[in-house]
Enzyme design. Sequence first.
Site, PDB file in Angstrom:
ATOM      1  CG  ASP A   1      -8.423  -4.224  -2.906  1.00 42.53           C
ATOM      2  OD1 ASP A   1      -7.356  -3.347  -3.110  1.00 42.53           O
ATOM      3  OD2 ASP A   1      -9.791  -4.146  -3.012  1.00 42.53           O
TER       4      ASP A   1
ATOM      5  CG  HIS B   1      -2.143   1.048   1.199  1.00 44.89           C
ATOM      6  ND1 HIS B   1      -2.031   2.058   1.423  1.00 44.89           N
ATOM      7  CD2 HIS B   1      -3.307   0.667   0.682  1.00 44.89           C
ATOM      8  CE1 HIS B   1      -3.253   2.589   1.085  1.00 44.89           C
ATOM      9  NE2 HIS B   1      -3.958   1.758   0.526  1.00 44.89           N
TER      10      HIS B   1
END
Length: 429
Positions: free
Chosen positions: A363, A306
Amino acid sequence: MEEKVKIRIDGKDFEMPIIIGTEGERAIDISRLRKETGLITLDPGFVNTGSCLSSITFMDGEKGILRYRGIPVEQLAEKSTFVETAFLLINGRLPTRTELTRFSVLLNDHSLVHEDMRHFFDNFPRGAHPMGILSSMVNALRAFYPEIPERSEEEEIDITVTRLLSKVRTMAAMSYRISRGHKVVYPRQEYTYAANFLNMMFDTPVRPYQVDENFVRALNVFWILHADHEQNCSTAAVRLVGSARVNLYAAISAGICALWGPLHGGANQSVIEMLNSILESGGNVKPFLAKASDRNDPFRLMGFGHRVYKTFDPRGKIMKKLCHDILNKLNQKDPLLDIALELEEAALKDPYCIDHNLYPNVDFYAGIVLRAIGIPLNMFTVLFAIGRLPGWISQWKESMEDPNWKLHRPRQIYMGEKAIDYIPINERK
Ligand code: SDX
């Protein structure tokens, strides 16, 4: 006393103010840099660049903190609903009971889609990806719901916001039904936001859909976790397109297009495809970790890493628990969950992943929740888009109301040819 930073350029000192946020984040305000020094900054991907001051969402990437309007996402996931969280993000506070009821009724009243829009849906190729259909149909909403001059700007924005929150959910279900050649199911007054979506997706004349409260709760949590995430790629797209003062439908359509990318919202679909590849190759996760760390291999560990979180994504932790909860309630097993748990465990011990701060993001487990609910794979990113809609809207509104609003127009450093003359075609080699 205002904090300042001093930079020296060509022997001359320049002072720039330091901006300090509510949570102590600090930024150098370079809004006068070019005017005073003639220089600009260069920051590919805006890794080090803030685009705005915002009061909507706070993230701490080192501590794994996420709060919407100050409320920790963990508390909202446990106690709130998606409609209430949407109200919080857009209006800056939790609604009273009366306001929440009124908001829910408004969303229901605007949940139908103009019947003429059906022809658009009917004419997309059956195999068209629902994200492409959704971005086109959201943009088309302005044509079917033109601005009413008599309305004030505030009234126009309120009705547009309500239409988007309500109709995007209906259009998402419509795109799925039509892609399968099934009759469109209309929203029903007695259902809540999430229950209506599930019913519009799965109800059939031969087998009336039985709304399962476990699915409704899971969908609310899924959407709450996706509702906003400060200046991510798709939100930045909404703000940038919105800065040209286009209508909200067009700005949201741009956000949907950005979210479609596999490095962004499309990752939830790519995670399932990756887990299926691991399963089909015998279930050994090690070769995939090796591929991820091979600089000559473009393969990336989908659902890991991320830009902001350099530890666990707090949403990923809640989503992982949701996987276990919903599969246990359904007394179901999903082999992909077993693969995901094994991959996470191996990745957390893998030197490359440790060195690159690669932890599961929102996700990684999201797709397993959606599979358990029965959502088809090509609709996963559409579900993300429905969840992110209140975040996009609140960020767009904040930028429109910003007294220091500016048209977004980044600069560049030119690296091309110096001035050369045109060469007539008969003189070219
Ligand atoms: C979302 O921004 C948001 O807030 C997004 C989001 C939201 O709610 O809006 O949180 C939603 O988009 C989550 C992210 C979903 N995407 C994926 O899961 C795709 C896989 N992840 C990556 O592609 C990547 O981690 C990003 C794009 C998410 C973030 O990458 P960055 O911050 O741009 O970092 P980078 O691409 O510059 O990578 C830094 C290093 C590189 O190695 P080096 O060249 O420095 O040696 O880390 C490596 C990368 O190769 N790396 C990975 C990796 N992610 C980063 N290597 C293998 N697998 C990965 N997943």
